[in-house]
Write an enzyme that holds these catalytic residues in place. Structure first.
Site, mmCIF file in Angstrom:
data_model
loop_
_atom_site.group_PDB
_atom_site.id
_atom_site.type_symbol
_atom_site.label_atom_id
_atom_site.label_comp_id
_atom_site.label_asym_id
_atom_site.label_seq_id
_atom_site.Cartn_x
_atom_site.Cartn_y
_atom_site.Cartn_z
ATOM 1 N N ASP A 375 38.898 43.853 38.327
ATOM 2 C CA ASP A 375 39.694 42.668 38.055
ATOM 3 C C ASP A 375 40.386 42.677 36.705
ATOM 4 O OD1 ASP A 375 39.387 41.422 40.509
ATOM 5 O OD2 ASP A 375 37.450 40.577 39.968
ATOM 6 N N TYR A 460 38.240 34.567 43.594
ATOM 7 C CA TYR A 460 37.099 34.289 42.723
ATOM 8 C C TYR A 460 37.487 33.446 41.520
ATOM 9 C CZ TYR A 460 34.314 37.712 45.204
ATOM 10 O OH TYR A 460 33.636 38.378 46.168
#
EC number: 1.4.3.-
Length: 648
Positions: A375, A460
């Site tokens: 990420d 997320y």
């Protein structure tokens, strides 16, 4: 109780409630000052913490203007750049070398020049590449230097570039204008496609070998919480060419079957040769995936208040709280980070920062089985989201705006993307109730300061906390919330997760987070100590015929990197601590214990061709000698080429 007394008490209660409401509503949410700071926390007049400060909006604009005027090549705004054009991908502050900073902070040396780091995509060159330039001094930049080769040992190939928002938009346009129209009956009758009711989610990495830029895109119903509404269709797009006219579909997946392209899928559908699973159309709010509360409104939640105002101070990028002081910042790729962390005036750590957040997925659908999200490549700071008072942070928190420049030529303000608050932990820091010999009670309230940001990276929401305790302990903590990613449930899907809805498989996945912790406990000359316990057999001195199993302390200095690297499944000593080059009055080395609270287990088999890109995840803890030329444990370029990692 008389009616008069009751009315007086009721009036006092209403007045108290009114006063508290006024405090909550009128309290400033911008940085504020407070009183009664210890002497060791009095601020310096020269704003030393600004040596670590993020770029200001004006500095970002100056760097953009400098690059536009001094590189000799056209720069297109990243939000509309084609892969074959040049653009500024993002800017960040270039933190000076540690030795320079310490000379400035500790020895009265000159303030290091302020510089910016610019990441540029050069698509319009004979050899397209990613280039990192340091631009300075700020304000008023007058020079730039290419640091790419020095940092990475060579040029960074263009195919490794993190995907810009505009490239996802261009791929979406390709699907809508060229791919979906080639299967009109299937898209209309099975997907009920109207041009806007489907959303896509990218998989990553993009292929199987260096140079690939071939990505699976999963189709979902475009409703609230669409991550939980897969429709069974996934498309593999080859977007490796810099000429978008050459983009093509490599494979199509639907309900457990693979097809050469959408034309073949359409043919099989028209001929009745495929198994169709018609997904029930979800309402716009997503039904079960809606974030709307399902329970009736309950009584208000309890609130905290500060009887004499906040006990901390925020000034520019520095926070002072009780015995603590530290500088904070927000990296575009790595998110929240701290510098020059001190307790009672002594430096404890020079830098504590997030390095990476990794998720490894499993599924029987192609995107799910091949996804390994790194990420940092997407941007843990870029996607820092606004924080909502009373939910994301307490009402009385101090909210701080941050700035970034990415996918654009103009700075963007992220409103209230950091919060700072003191939190009563609801348990005593220490206490004792004596009922032997004498009766007494002693206890201390346990309170901590929290610095928080929340990064929403796709599905997320990562809640990042740094927590400062009264006893000198410091904690880095992350919680994952938001939505799980999902696959279309078919075949043996339940081997790879759990059923969440009629056609929704919540896929098995892991979360790994890597922190960089540059500890300088009372100076830079620290040693790493391992303390443990063993049992030894000893004769009882008062009864020699008897033996006692006696615990004994063992001490060991870990003086090589191999000794200080603890693999996932290896046994760690009970206590590992960084020892200062000084002792307390009892002759013990002062130090800080390293405590790992949780581990996600195996990251990926080491035999995997992409494992070196995430090799930091082999370890529970790895302690190395600090080197200026090794600023990070990974690279944002590893996501799109993990087979030849830019940083291993």
């Amino acid at each position: 109780m008389s009616l008069k007394t009751m009315l007086i008490l009721l009036g006092l209660a209403l007045a108290t409630i009114f006063a508290l409401v006024c405090v909550l509503l009128t309290r400033e949410r911008s940085p504020r000052s407070c009183q009664h700071l210890p002497p060791e926390q009095e601020e310096t007049e020269d704003g030393q913490s600004l040596v670590f400060a993020d770029l200001t909006a004006e500095e970002m604009s100056q760097v953009v203007r400098y690059l536009q005027g001094h590189l000799g090549v056209p720069l297109v705004e990243a939000s509309r750049a084609k892969p074959s054009e040049n653009c500024i991908a993002w800017l960040d502050v270039q933190v000076p070398a540690k030795a320079e900073v310490l000379r400035f902070l500790d020895s009265g040396g000159a303030r290091p020049p302020r510089e910016a780091l610019a990441v540029l995509y050069f698509g319009k060159q004979p050899e397209p590449n990613i280039t990192e330039l340091v631009v300075g001094p700020l304000p008023g930049p007058a020079y730039h230097r290419d640091v790419t080769v020095r940092k990475y040992g060579g040029k960074v190939p263009y195919h490794r570039r993190p995907t810009l928002a505009v490239e996802y938009k261009q791929i979406g346009g390709f699907l809508k204008s060229q791919v979906f129209p080639s299967a009109p009956a299937f898209m209309q009758q099975v997907m009920e496609y109207d041009g806007a009711n489907l959303a896509t989610v990218t998989a990553a990495p993009r292929g199987f070998q260096s140079g690939d830029r071939v990505t699976w895109f999963v189709l979902f119903q475009n409703v609230s919480g669409f991550f939980l509404h897969p429709v069974g269709l996934e498309v593999l797009v080859d977007h490796s060419s810099l000429d978008m006219a050459e983009w093509a579909v490599s494979r199509v997946f639907y309900n457990g079957q693979y097809y050469r392209d959408m034309v073949q899928l359409e043919s099989a559908y028209v001929q009745g040769r495929i198994s169709v699973e018609k997904v029930r159309k979800a309402p716009r709010d997503g039904d079960f995936s809606s974030m709307k509360p399902r329970a009736p409104a309950a009584a208000p939640f309890p609130l905290q208040f500060e009887p004499q105002g906040p006990r901390y101070r925020v000034r520019n990028n520095q926070v002072l709280f009780q015995g603590w002081s530290f500088a904070f910042g927000m990296s575009v790729s790595r998110g929240l980070r701290l510098f020059d962390i001190r307790h009672k005036g002594e430096r404890v750590a020079y830098e504590i920062s997030v390095q990476e957040a990794l998720s490894v997925y499993g599924s029987n659908c192609p995107a799910g089985m091949s996804t390994r999200y790194m990420d940092g490549s997407f941007g843990l700071g870029r996607y820092a989201s606004p924080l909502v008072p009373g939910v994301d942070c307490p009402y009385l928190a101090t909210f701080v705006d941050t700035l970034s420049l990415s996918d654009s030529l103009r700075p963007k303000k992220r409103k209230a993307s950091l919060c700072i608050f003191e939190h009563n932990l609801g348990s005593p820091l220490r206490r004792h109730y004596s009922n032997l010999q004498s009766l007494y009670y002693g206890g201390l309230v346990n309170s901590a300061l929290v610095l928080r940001s929340i990064a929403t990276v796709g599905n997320y929401d990562y809640v990042w906390d740094f927590i400062f305790y009264q006893n000198g302990a410091l904690e880095g903590k992350v919680q994952a919330t938001g939505y799980p990613n999902s696959s279309f449930l078919h075949g043996d899907g339940l081997r790879y997760g759990n059923r969440l809805w009629e056609h929704t498989l919540g896929t098995i996945h892991t979360h790994f987070v890597n922190y960089k912790v540059d500890l300088d406990v009372a100076g830079v000359k620290n040693s790493l100590m391992a303390h443990d316990m063993v049992f030894e057999m000893a004769q009882a001195p008062w009864s020699p015929e008897q033996q006692i199993e006696r615990p004994r302390l063992t001490k060991r200095v870990l003086d090589t990197e191999d000794q200080a690297a603890f693999l996932l499944h290896s046994k760690m000593p009970r206590y590992i601590y960084f020892a200062a080059n000084s002792k307390n009055k009892w002759g013990h080395q002062r130090g800080y214990r390293i405590q790992i609270s949780s581990s996600a287990g195996e990251h990926i088999p080491e035999a995997s061709s992409m494992e070196r890109a995430i090799s930091w995840a082999r370890y529970q803890l790895a302690v190395t000698r600090r080197k200026e030329e090794e600023p990070t444990s990974t690279s944002i370029y590893n996501q799109n080429d993990p087979w030849t990692p830019t940083v291993a």
